[in-house]
Design a protein around this motif. Structure first.
Motif, short mmCIF file in Angstrom:
data_model
loop_
_atom_site.label_atom_id
_atom_site.label_comp_id
_atom_site.label_asym_id
_atom_site.label_seq_id
_atom_site.Cartn_x
_atom_site.Cartn_y
_atom_site.Cartn_z
N GLY A 125 0.86 -0.99 0.08
CA GLY A 125 0.03 0.13 0.21
C GLY A 125 0.85 1.19 -0.12
N GLY A 126 0.12 2.45 0.04
CA GLY A 126 0.90 3.75 -0.23
C GLY A 126 1.96 3.85 0.81
N ALA A 127 1.62 3.99 2.14
CA ALA A 127 2.36 4.27 3.02
C ALA A 127 3.64 3.14 3.27
CB ALA A 127 1.89 4.23 4.69
N GLY A 128 3.43 1.89 3.05
CA GLY A 128 4.47 0.82 3.00
C GLY A 128 5.38 0.95 1.93
N THR A 129 4.96 1.20 0.82
CA THR A 129 5.74 1.58 -0.16
C THR A 129 6.79 2.79 0.01
OG1 THR A 129 4.30 2.51 -1.68
CG2 THR A 129 4.48 0.17 -2.12
N LEU A 130 6.20 3.78 0.33
CA LEU A 130 7.00 4.92 0.64
C LEU A 130 7.92 4.74 1.53
CD1 LEU A 130 4.29 7.90 0.98
CD2 LEU A 130 6.25 7.86 -0.51
N VAL A 131 7.88 4.01 2.87
CA VAL A 131 8.90 3.49 3.79
C VAL A 131 9.89 2.88 3.15
CG1 VAL A 131 9.55 2.27 5.75
CG2 VAL A 131 7.46 3.57 5.69
N GLY A 176 -5.83 1.94 -6.73
CA GLY A 176 -5.75 1.74 -5.50
C GLY A 176 -7.39 1.48 -4.86
N GLY A 177 -7.23 1.14 -3.52
CA GLY A 177 -8.32 0.36 -2.90
C GLY A 177 -9.44 1.54 -2.43
N GLY A 178 -9.14 2.91 -2.27
CA GLY A 178 -10.11 3.86 -1.74
C GLY A 178 -10.46 3.74 -0.40
N GLY A 179 -9.67 3.04 0.45
CA GLY A 179 -10.01 2.97 1.68
C GLY A 179 -10.70 1.78 2.08
N ARG A 180 -11.18 0.77 0.92
CA ARG A 180 -11.83 -0.21 1.17
C ARG A 180 -11.05 -1.61 1.43
NH1 ARG A 180 -13.88 0.04 -3.63
NH2 ARG A 180 -14.99 -2.07 -3.89
N ALA A 188 3.49 -1.64 6.44
CA ALA A 188 2.18 -1.20 5.92
C ALA A 188 1.75 -0.13 6.88
CB ALA A 188 1.04 -2.10 5.80
N GLY A 189 0.95 0.90 6.46
CA GLY A 189 0.24 1.90 7.05
C GLY A 189 -1.31 1.25 7.17
N LEU A 190 -1.77 1.14 8.43
CA LEU A 190 -2.94 0.42 8.48
C LEU A 190 -4.24 1.61 8.73
CD1 LEU A 190 -2.36 -2.44 11.01
CD2 LEU A 190 -2.28 -2.51 8.52
N GLY A 217 -6.25 2.21 5.96
CA GLY A 217 -6.53 2.29 4.31
C GLY A 217 -7.08 0.77 3.86
N GLY A 218 -7.33 0.67 2.14
CA GLY A 218 -7.74 -0.24 2.10
C GLY A 218 -6.77 -1.41 1.68
N THR A 219 -5.67 -0.90 0.75
CA THR A 219 -4.69 -1.85 0.44
C THR A 219 -3.76 -2.40 1.35
OG1 THR A 219 -4.78 -0.68 -1.87
CG2 THR A 219 -2.92 -2.43 -1.38
N GLY A 220 -3.37 -1.56 2.23
CA GLY A 220 -2.33 -2.11 3.43
C GLY A 220 -3.03 -2.86 4.48
N THR A 221 -4.22 -2.56 4.75
CA THR A 221 -4.89 -3.24 5.95
C THR A 221 -5.51 -4.45 5.27
OG1 THR A 221 -5.65 -0.95 6.38
CG2 THR A 221 -6.58 -2.70 7.53
N PHE A 230 -7.24 12.52 13.67
CA PHE A 230 -8.04 13.18 12.85
C PHE A 230 -8.43 12.28 11.84
CE2 PHE A 230 -3.83 14.01 11.29
CZ PHE A 230 -3.73 13.58 9.91
N GLU A 231 -7.89 10.95 11.62
CA GLU A 231 -8.49 10.47 10.23
C GLU A 231 -9.64 9.70 10.42
OE1 GLU A 231 -5.30 8.18 8.11
OE2 GLU A 231 -4.01 8.51 9.79
N GLY A 232 -10.25 9.72 11.69
CA GLY A 232 -11.79 9.41 11.71
C GLY A 232 -11.92 8.01 12.30
N ARG A 243 -13.69 5.32 11.40
CA ARG A 243 -13.69 4.23 10.46
C ARG A 243 -12.33 3.98 10.20
NH1 ARG A 243 -13.93 4.19 4.49
NH2 ARG A 243 -14.60 2.18 3.95
N ARG A 244 -11.21 4.67 9.90
CA ARG A 244 -9.92 4.27 9.72
C ARG A 244 -9.28 3.78 10.93
NH1 ARG A 244 -6.56 5.82 5.12
NH2 ARG A 244 -7.82 6.18 3.52
N ARG A 245 -9.72 4.23 12.12
CA ARG A 245 -9.10 3.71 13.38
C ARG A 245 -9.46 2.13 13.61
NH1 ARG A 245 -9.83 8.77 15.85
NH2 ARG A 245 -11.38 7.74 17.29
N VAL A 269 6.31 9.55 11.16
CA VAL A 269 6.00 8.33 11.29
C VAL A 269 6.82 7.51 10.28
CG1 VAL A 269 4.09 6.52 10.85
CG2 VAL A 269 3.67 8.98 11.74
N ASP A 270 7.03 8.14 9.14
CA ASP A 270 7.87 7.31 8.05
C ASP A 270 9.37 6.94 8.69
OD1 ASP A 270 6.03 7.98 6.03
OD2 ASP A 270 7.04 9.53 5.15
N GLU A 271 9.73 8.11 9.24
CA GLU A 271 11.19 7.86 10.10
C GLU A 271 11.05 6.76 10.78
OE1 GLU A 271 14.08 9.27 9.05
OE2 GLU A 271 15.21 8.48 10.76
#
Ligand SMILES: Nc1nc2c(ncn2[C@@H]2O[C@H](COP(=O)(O)OP(=O)(O)OP(=O)(O)O)[C@@H](O)[C@H]2O)c(=O)[nH]1
Ligand SMILES: [Mg+2]
Length: 364
Positions: free
Chosen positions: A54-60, A105-109, A138-140, A142-146, A173-175, A177-179, A221-223
């Motif tokens: 997913g996005g965050a995992g690939t950035l790290v 991408g998974g759009g959060g699903r 992974a960043g948990l 969102g859709g793909t990582g989770t 602040f991400e709300g 649903r994401r949490r 977080v990345d660091e």
């Protein structure tokens, strides 16, 4: 069949490519039967694969690729082909081509991420086969990582690899649903990973720090995810004088459950003690009773590695940390990181924190 180290190196040399099918692999030569021929026996190094999902995992993983650790294979996996295009890992795996919305991408699903990984199980298997250690990043929330990370972890575990995870939990602040999605994700991963290092994003921005830019908060977080991933992998491929053998490593991380990581840098005359003390003040450890940890990995990084670390400094670090860790089994390692110059970084991965983090991760 899986990807060999040789193929990874070839991929790197040729520039990264998106794998669209199971690759055909070169076969290794059979040992000579003629006794006049000699084989050079080199100490075998465990095969380590870090897989960012997913996005965050690939950035790290991009950050890890930027540092360039020889001996660690980097793989990025995403449903988002556009994101993969810009990533730097040697191997990129686009999943979910057959699932509707395949390119973006998974759009959060979470269901979408899970379905995409299930559909691509064979290819995930192909890129992980042969690994001794797999680290899923992974960043948990969102859709793909989770959704996809638990499938990736399951494949790695079934292949017999020691399977570790480095995952972030969302900001407040991400709300809700994401949490909630992230909390479910941690639970699913806990059943499939030997050790899950959790990076609670919101702990990295204490209320007193609320003027911080979002981009800087994400960098923190990345660091920390990068430090966690490095401390799980680099000591194995870059042995320092305080070494960790693979069997000790396996014992340390095998079914060690939830873990937290913190890191701090200091320089000057008392850099070692300074870094250890700053580490214990790290916001991630705020309110965490480290006496609950069953074991810990402490990685000391200095600019020149073995040539730049004194016995006195190792003593100072262990004195400060052992006082808080008490009964935990502690393994010390040291690595070289030229970017530190004359500074010293201490990274602590505290393992077996079931009482602090599970089964319902209160930090979500
Ligand atoms: N460390 C870090 N975390 C991020 C970044 N962007 C988002 N996150 C976190 O990671 C979580 C998941 O976001 P992504 O990784 O973008 O989502 P994804 O897994 O690609 O899922 P979909 O895009 O919905 O398929 C978010 O809820 C954030 O908490 C980033 O740049 N760095
Ligand atoms: Mg995404």
């Amino acid at each position: 069949m899986g990807i060999t180290r040789r193929e990874f190196v070839a991929q790197m040399g040729a520039g990264a490519a998106i794998i669209v099918g199971v690759p055909t692999l070169p076969t290794l030569p059979t040992p000579p039967t003629d006794r006049s021929q000699k084989w050079l026996i080199l100490p075998s190094q465990p095969c380590i694969r870090v897989i960012g999902v997913g996005g965050a995992g690939t950035l790290v993983l991009d950050r890890m690729a930027g540092i360039g650790h020889a001996g660690i294979d980097l793989i990025t996996v995403d449903t988002d082909a556009q994101n993969l295009r810009f990533r730097r890992a040697a191997v990129k795996l686009h999943i979910g081509e057959a699932v509707p919305r395949g390119l973006c991408g998974g759009g959060g699903r979470v269901e979408y991420g899970r379905g995409a990984a299930e559909e691509s199980r064979e290819r995930v298997h192909a890129v992980l086969e042969g690994a001794d250690v797999v680290v899923v990043v992974a960043g948990l929330g969102g859709g793909t990582g989770t959704g996809a990370a638990p499938v990736v972890a399951e494949v790695a575990r079934r292949l017999g690899a020691l399977t570790l995870g480095v995952v972030s939990l969302p900001f407040e602040f991400e709300g809700q649903r994401r949490r909630r999605q992230a909390a479910n994700g941690v639970r699913e991963l806990a059943d499939r990973l030997d050790t899950t290092v959790v990076v609670p994003s919101r702990a990295l921005v204490p209320p007193a720090d609320s003027n911080i830019l979002l981009s800087h908060a994400l960098e923190r977080v990345d660091e920390l995810m990068l430090q966690a991933t490095q401390s799980l992998t680099v000591p194995l491929v870059q042995p320092g004088l305080i070494n960790i053998g693979f069997s000790d490593y396996r014992e340390l991380f095998n079914q060690s459950g939830p873990a937290l990581v913190a890191a701090a840098v200091s320089d000057g005359e008392h850099r070692a003690r300074g870094a250890a003390q700053a580490l214990l003040e790290h916001p991630v450890l705020d309110g965490v009773d480290l006496r609950c940890a069953s074991a810990a990995l402490v990685t000391i990084a200095t600019g020149m590695g073995d040539d730049d670390l004194t016995i006195g400094e190792i003593d100072e670090i262990s004195t400060v940390l052992y006082d808080r860790l008490r009964e935990a089994m502690v393994v010390l390692t040291n690595v070289q990181d030229p970017t530190l110059g004359r500074g010293c970084r201490v990274t602590l991965t505290a393992l077996g924190l079931d009482k602090v983090l599970g089964p319902d991760p209160a930090l979500c």
